[in-house]
Design a protein around this motif. Sequence first.
Motif, PDB file in Angstrom:
ATOM      1  N   ASP A 116       0.821  -1.209   0.000  1.00  0.00           N
ATOM      2  CA  ASP A 116       0.000   0.000   0.000  1.00  0.00           C
ATOM      3  C   ASP A 116       0.854   1.258   0.000  1.00  0.00           C
ATOM      4  OD1 ASP A 116      -2.884  -1.016   0.293  1.00  0.00           O
ATOM      5  OD2 ASP A 116      -1.745  -2.183   1.752  1.00  0.00           O
ATOM      6  N   TYR A 117       2.116   1.111   0.377  1.00  0.00           N
ATOM      7  CA  TYR A 117       3.088   2.189   0.173  1.00  0.00           C
ATOM      8  C   TYR A 117       4.490   1.596   0.130  1.00  0.00           C
ATOM      9  CZ  TYR A 117       4.455   2.290   5.159  1.00  0.00           C
ATOM     10  OH  TYR A 117       4.918   1.968   6.410  1.00  0.00           O
ATOM     11  N   ILE A 118       5.401   2.368  -0.451  1.00  0.00           N
ATOM     12  CA  ILE A 118       6.823   2.004  -0.528  1.00  0.00           C
ATOM     13  C   ILE A 118       7.607   3.049   0.255  1.00  0.00           C
ATOM     14  CG2 ILE A 118       8.819   1.968  -2.108  1.00  0.00           C
ATOM     15  CD1 ILE A 118       7.214  -0.402  -2.730  1.00  0.00           C
ATOM     16  N   ALA A 119       8.587   2.594   1.046  1.00  0.00           N
ATOM     17  CA  ALA A 119       9.488   3.520   1.726  1.00  0.00           C
ATOM     18  C   ALA A 119      10.860   3.454   1.067  1.00  0.00           C
ATOM     19  CB  ALA A 119       9.601   3.169   3.205  1.00  0.00           C
ATOM     20  N   LEU A 120      11.443   4.602   0.785  1.00  0.00           N
ATOM     21  CA  LEU A 120      12.761   4.691   0.166  1.00  0.00           C
ATOM     22  C   LEU A 120      13.721   5.405   1.103  1.00  0.00           C
ATOM     23  CD1 LEU A 120      14.833   4.712  -2.222  1.00  0.00           C
ATOM     24  CD2 LEU A 120      13.816   6.886  -2.901  1.00  0.00           C
ATOM     25  N   GLY A 121      14.885   4.794   1.316  1.00  0.00           N
ATOM     26  CA  GLY A 121      15.871   5.460   2.158  1.00  0.00           C
ATOM     27  C   GLY A 121      17.222   4.777   2.088  1.00  0.00           C
ATOM     28  N   ALA A 155       9.563   8.862   2.133  1.00  0.00           N
ATOM     29  CA  ALA A 155      11.002   9.118   2.184  1.00  0.00           C
ATOM     30  C   ALA A 155      11.458   9.010   3.635  1.00  0.00           C
ATOM     31  CB  ALA A 155      11.310  10.511   1.637  1.00  0.00           C
ATOM     32  N   ILE A 156      12.609   8.363   3.843  1.00  0.00           N
ATOM     33  CA  ILE A 156      13.127   8.189   5.202  1.00  0.00           C
ATOM     34  C   ILE A 156      14.651   8.327   5.202  1.00  0.00           C
ATOM     35  CG2 ILE A 156      13.214   5.647   4.913  1.00  0.00           C
ATOM     36  CD1 ILE A 156      12.583   5.471   7.960  1.00  0.00           C
ATOM     37  N   GLY A 157      15.175   8.784   6.323  1.00  0.00           N
ATOM     38  CA  GLY A 157      16.625   8.793   6.490  1.00  0.00           C
ATOM     39  C   GLY A 157      17.228  10.179   6.516  1.00  0.00           C
ATOM     40  N   GLY A 158      17.529  10.661   7.717  1.00  0.00           N
ATOM     41  CA  GLY A 158      18.240  11.928   7.860  1.00  0.00           C
ATOM     42  C   GLY A 158      17.448  13.166   7.474  1.00  0.00           C
ATOM     43  N   ILE A 159      16.128  13.040   7.412  1.00  0.00           N
ATOM     44  CA  ILE A 159      15.317  14.182   6.962  1.00  0.00           C
ATOM     45  C   ILE A 159      14.934  15.043   8.159  1.00  0.00           C
ATOM     46  CG2 ILE A 159      13.283  14.929   5.678  1.00  0.00           C
ATOM     47  CD1 ILE A 159      13.297  12.137   4.338  1.00  0.00           C
ATOM     48  N   THR A 160      15.366  16.291   8.108  1.00  0.00           N
ATOM     49  CA  THR A 160      15.044  17.250   9.161  1.00  0.00           C
ATOM     50  C   THR A 160      13.885  18.131   8.689  1.00  0.00           C
ATOM     51  OG1 THR A 160      16.582  18.863   8.268  1.00  0.00           O
ATOM     52  CG2 THR A 160      17.439  17.330   9.935  1.00  0.00           C
ATOM     53  N   LEU A 161      13.318  18.854   9.627  1.00  0.00           N
ATOM     54  CA  LEU A 161      12.221  19.769   9.304  1.00  0.00           C
ATOM     55  C   LEU A 161      12.641  20.763   8.223  1.00  0.00           C
ATOM     56  CD1 LEU A 161       9.359  20.799   9.985  1.00  0.00           C
ATOM     57  CD2 LEU A 161      10.415  22.230  11.748  1.00  0.00           C
ATOM     58  N   GLU A 162      13.902  21.197   8.286  1.00  0.00           N
ATOM     59  CA  GLU A 162      14.399  22.183   7.329  1.00  0.00           C
ATOM     60  C   GLU A 162      14.450  21.640   5.900  1.00  0.00           C
ATOM     61  OE1 GLU A 162      15.056  23.245  11.307  1.00  0.00           O
ATOM     62  OE2 GLU A 162      15.814  21.432  10.327  1.00  0.00           O
TER      63      GLU A 162
END
Length: 200
Positions: A116-121, A155-162
Amino acid sequence: MKLDPFYPIVDSSTWVARLVPLGVKLLQLRIKDVEDENRLQQEISAARKVCERHGCQLIVNDYWQLAIDEACDFVHLGQEDLEGADLDAIRRAGLRLGVSTHDGDELETALSADPDYIALGPVFPTSSKSLKWEPQGVAKVTGWKRQVGDLPLVAIGGITLERAVEVLQSGADSIAVISDVTRNPDPEQRTRDWIGQTRR
């Protein structure tokens, strides 16, 4: 299916109780290195009750049988967990499925599971777990979104609010966040900021 753009990942029902009442609508419970099945079930059950009360969808990482028993919303599986999981049982129970991917071969494997979804990181360098894959960068997010089409891309991995706006504009439907919230000096305020930024 549409995913909320802000997707925190936490490792306990205590975190769930702290963050979900702030307005979180999608959250993953990822508990590692706990062998005691009773404790796992208690954690998942407690998390599900909080999520149910606040209209938040609960994603359980790995423990698909317990997720079925507790009538959770989603199961999230890594590539190594796909083989041992009974995908038919997950579907029959009405749970949805998310799958982790890191390269083209893994994307093919994930798509064959009809998720139902794919995560990439990882999109950027990350300290949350050690990975053998290099950071993918936002260009990869755009390319994969083209490949998966209408399927939601996390999307995953090291993602900050900025970096959130850039990642969403690159094609991600949702951003999975770990340390930018849980290691922040004020996790509650950081959560409110994420909600404000991603739901504009």
